[in-house]
Write a protein that holds these residues in place. Structure first.
Motif, PDB file in Angstrom:
ATOM      1  N   ASP A 157      -5.415  -0.019  -1.687  1.00 24.03           N
ATOM      2  CA  ASP A 157      -4.327   0.463  -2.535  1.00 24.03           C
ATOM      3  C   ASP A 157      -3.039  -0.204  -2.442  1.00 24.03           C
ATOM      4  O   ASP A 157      -2.354  -0.831  -1.689  1.00 24.03           O
ATOM      5  N   SER A 158      -2.512  -0.259  -3.708  1.00 26.95           N
ATOM      6  CA  SER A 158      -1.260  -1.268  -3.952  1.00 26.95           C
ATOM      7  C   SER A 158      -0.169  -0.607  -3.358  1.00 26.95           C
ATOM      8  O   SER A 158       0.965  -1.235  -3.198  1.00 26.95           O
ATOM      9  N   ASP A 301       6.460  -5.010  -0.289  1.00 30.36           N
ATOM     10  CA  ASP A 301       6.747  -6.344  -1.108  1.00 30.36           C
ATOM     11  C   ASP A 301       7.257  -7.497  -0.594  1.00 30.36           C
ATOM     12  O   ASP A 301       7.477  -8.341  -0.997  1.00 30.36           O
TER      13      ASP A 301
END
Ligand code: FES
Ligand SMILES: [Fe+2]
Length: 368
Positions: A157-158, A301
């Protein structure tokens, strides 16, 4: 949520080895999905692995599909993982017999009789590729239900980032399962990375349902250990930390960790979720291949954060590896019987897991 009837009673369960409690001598469970390899490990060449003591040759057919057969040629026992892949076939490196993904010989270069071909076969194993893992069922293929392959959506899953790795442990796999249910050791064995002093005494809520064990611990108002404090940017701040540890099967344990910041700074999250996933594959009775992943839903990120968590968890898992190997050495030296191990309250989850594994082993023994 305690389910006392299924939980070992410490008053009558003084020590083990004990009847009905699995230990390192209990036969490995075969009717189970285990991680055989990471998807990325299997390329154009065959790969030899062992799963629950069964030698397996993995290979990919022309369309990239992964297949698994017994790592022993039916002709003269050459290890098929030492051969090569041609198209959809795994070709033995000794006399060139070519096997399909179904384990049937498709070609015998030295004998073109159909009867010779029909008699030449190796066992094929159910295999499911669910990246990043290849899951294999070494037992009765009729019981290999794909719905039982553990889910790990956090690794695809991002909204999540994860670090992963693999460790080989020269010890029986049950010690690792017990270690993962025994969170009291965090405060001592892992004092520098995942444990804080208060962690040893936090209450444990235990639930045993069928063949699964679940333990929940909640720590209120404690500061975070090194694994979490910098990655969450909550150094020295009192938070609520919950750890929900689950024995799912002999091949899989998952820990759902959550941190709640009761007074977040403006723009900062209240809740931080971390999943620590453990694929545990007994390759032999006293050898374990341990794939792990730690996934988070915060600062996804930022590769630096991934690396920070990887380093901390590698340090902790190395401490676990050494502990389990040292314990095995002591047991090798003294034997299991003469010095029984006593149990204490937080061991109930581990003992419940050992009861489940003993039951699964008995079931497999009865089924032959
Ligand atoms: S041993 Fe495999 S073909 Fe002879
Ligand atoms: Fe540990």
């Amino acid at each position: 949520m305690s389910r006392a009837e299924a939980v070992p009673d410490l008053r009558s369960e003084p020590a083990f080895p004990a009847a009905g409690i699995a230990d390192r001598t209990t036969p490995l469970i075969r009717n189970c999905w285990y991680v055989a390899a990471r998807s990325a490990e299997l390329g154009d060449a065959p790969l030899g692995v062992a799963v629950a003591g069964v030698p397996v040759a993995l290979f990919r057919t022309r369309d990239g599909r992964a297949a698994a057969v017994h790592d022993r040629c039916a002709h003269r026992s050459f290890p098929l993982s030492r051969g090569r892949v041609e198209g959809d076939r795994l070709v033995c490196g000794y006399h060139g017999i070519a096997y399909g993904a179904d384990g049937l010989a498709a070609c015998i270069p030295a004998d073109d009789r159909p009867a010779a071909r029909a008699a030449m076969r190796v066992r094929a194993f159910p295999l499911v590729e669910r990246p990043p893992f290849l899951w294999l069922w070494p037992g009765d293929p009729h019981q290999a239900d794909e719905a039982l392959v553990p889910g790990h959506p956090w690794l695809s899953d991002s909204g999540w980032a994860f670090a992963t790795g693999c460790t080989d442990i020269e010890a029986n796999y049950l010690g690792l399962h017990e270690n993962l249910l025994d969170t009291t050791h965090f405060s001592f064995l892992h004092a520098g990375n995942v444990g804080t002093p208060a962690y040893a005494t936090a209450p444990i809520d235990l639930e045993v349902t069928g063949d699964r064990v679940r333990q929940v611990r909640v720590l209120e108002g404690d500061v975070l250990p090194a694994l979490y404090d910098r990655p969450m940017d909550l150094v020295g701040k009192p938070v609520t930390r919950t750890t929900d540890s689950r024995f799912v099967s002999p091949g899989w344990h998952e820990a759902h960790a959550e941190v709640i910041d009761p007074a977040p700074a403006p723009g900062r999250p209240v809740r931080y979720a971390t999943k620590i996933l453990h694929a545990i594959t007994p390759t032999a009775q006293d050898r374990t291949r341990y794939w792990w992943a730690i996934a988070r839903d915060y600062r996804v990120d930022e590769p630096d954060v991934t690396e920070m968590m990887r380093v901390a968890i590698v340090e902790a898992f190395e401490e676990d590896r050494l502990a389990l190997e040292w314990i095995r050495e002591v047991q090798d030296r003294d034997g299991l019987g003469p010095v029984p191990e006593r149990s204490v309250k937080p061991d109930r989850g581990g003992l419940a897991m050992r009861q489940i594994v003993a039951r699964l082993a008995a079931r497999e023994r009865e089924a032959g």
